[in-house]
Design a protein around this motif. Structure first.
Motif, short mmCIF file in Angstrom:
data_model
loop_
_atom_site.label_atom_id
_atom_site.label_comp_id
_atom_site.label_asym_id
_atom_site.label_seq_id
_atom_site.Cartn_x
_atom_site.Cartn_y
_atom_site.Cartn_z
N PRO A 59 0.78 -1.22 0.04
CA PRO A 59 -0.05 -0.10 0.11
C PRO A 59 1.00 1.35 -0.05
N ASN A 63 1.76 8.41 -5.84
CA ASN A 63 1.20 8.20 -7.25
C ASN A 63 1.64 8.91 -8.28
N SER A 84 -0.27 -3.51 -4.97
CA SER A 84 0.06 -2.21 -4.58
C SER A 84 -1.16 -1.48 -4.80
N SER A 85 -1.70 -0.90 -3.66
CA SER A 85 -2.98 -0.16 -3.60
C SER A 85 -2.64 1.32 -3.19
N ASN A 86 -3.25 2.18 -4.03
CA ASN A 86 -3.05 3.68 -3.75
C ASN A 86 -4.57 4.40 -3.49
N GLY A 158 -4.29 7.58 -7.73
CA GLY A 158 -4.35 6.23 -7.57
C GLY A 158 -3.08 5.66 -8.09
N SER A 160 -3.40 2.01 -8.40
CA SER A 160 -3.25 0.64 -7.93
C SER A 160 -3.02 -0.39 -9.20
N SER A 161 -2.03 -1.53 -8.54
CA SER A 161 -1.53 -2.52 -9.75
C SER A 161 -1.57 -3.74 -9.19
N PRO A 173 -1.81 -0.14 -14.41
CA PRO A 173 -2.18 0.62 -12.98
C PRO A 173 -3.62 1.47 -13.30
#
Length: 224
Positions: A59, A63, A84-86, A158, A160-161, A173
């Motif tokens: 996490p 960005n 990976s989270s954003n 964001g 995320s991937s 992503p």
């Protein structure tokens, strides 16, 4: 930001880097996490690889485009799947947060729908949204956002991937989409296949020359 974090949190216990193991649908998952810029620390990453992780959680609040390159490196180094989270945060007041279970005044309007798999794990789904395949997400993610048509601006875009053990981006992503969820079908045997080629905590680690230890952390690898 990073200086402030180090001032307050630098004395954290290395014991929190301990990987954990669980079983999902008959597949053993060894997972661990490094938060945000912890992922830039090579020795911290190595402490997780040494525990035989096959699912690496990352996490972040970073960005920038360069973050994806780091996540691909982590996946290749550890021969593990990386998630990976954003956060994606548009500027201005929220206009519609129903997919997140709240209204604009902060009052809950009910949680997202969810399903339980045969092992008792809860999988949360967005309300009222169609499932989007990871391939579609990848295609959309590579379209550069245009601001000429009055597109929104974002506090955090964001990104995320999901990355495979061979460094391939298999979902995301995901940019400038605060409601979507990315996902991918994976084969955790790919982690074992990848380590036949490169094992940074095993055959490639040269334990005859290099000695690696972390104070307060047991680095004994979890079983496959």
């Amino acid at each position: 930001m990073d200086r402030s974090e180090r001032l307050i949190w630098a004395a954290g216990s290395p014991a929190t880097l301990k990987a954990v193991s669980t079983t999902i649908r008959g597949v053993r998952i060894n997972l661990a996490a490094a938060i945000c810029w912890e992922n830039y620390m090579p020795l911290l990453r190595q402490s997780l690889y040494a525990q035989n992780v096959n699912l690496f959680l990352a996490p972040t609040a970073d960005n920038r485009d360069a973050w994806l390159g780091l996540m691909r490196t982590v996946a290749l180094e550890g021969r593990c799947f990386v998630v990976s989270s954003n956060m994606c945060v548009p500027e201005g007041p929220a206009t519609d947060s129903s997919a997140h279970g709240t209204t604009t005044d902060g009052v809950s309007s009910g949680r997202r729908s969810s399903v339980i798999d045969e092992d008792g794990n809860e999988i949360v789904l967005p309300n009222g949204e169609k499932k989007v395949s990871s391939s579609v997400v990848v295609e959309e993610a590579h379209i550069a956002p245009s601001k000429a048509n009055g597109a929104r601006t974002f506090i955090s875009r964001g990104g995320s991937s999901i990355i495979s053990p061979f460094g391939d981006v298999i979902a995301g992503p995901q940019w400038e989409d605060e409601k979507g969820i990315i996902y991918a079908d994976v084969d955790f045997e790919d982690c074992i296949r990848g380590r036949l080629d490169l094992d940074t905590a095993g055959s490639y680690s040269r334990n005859d020359s290099f000695k690696f230890s972390v104070t307060g952390l047991d680095l004994d690898p979890l079983p496959y």
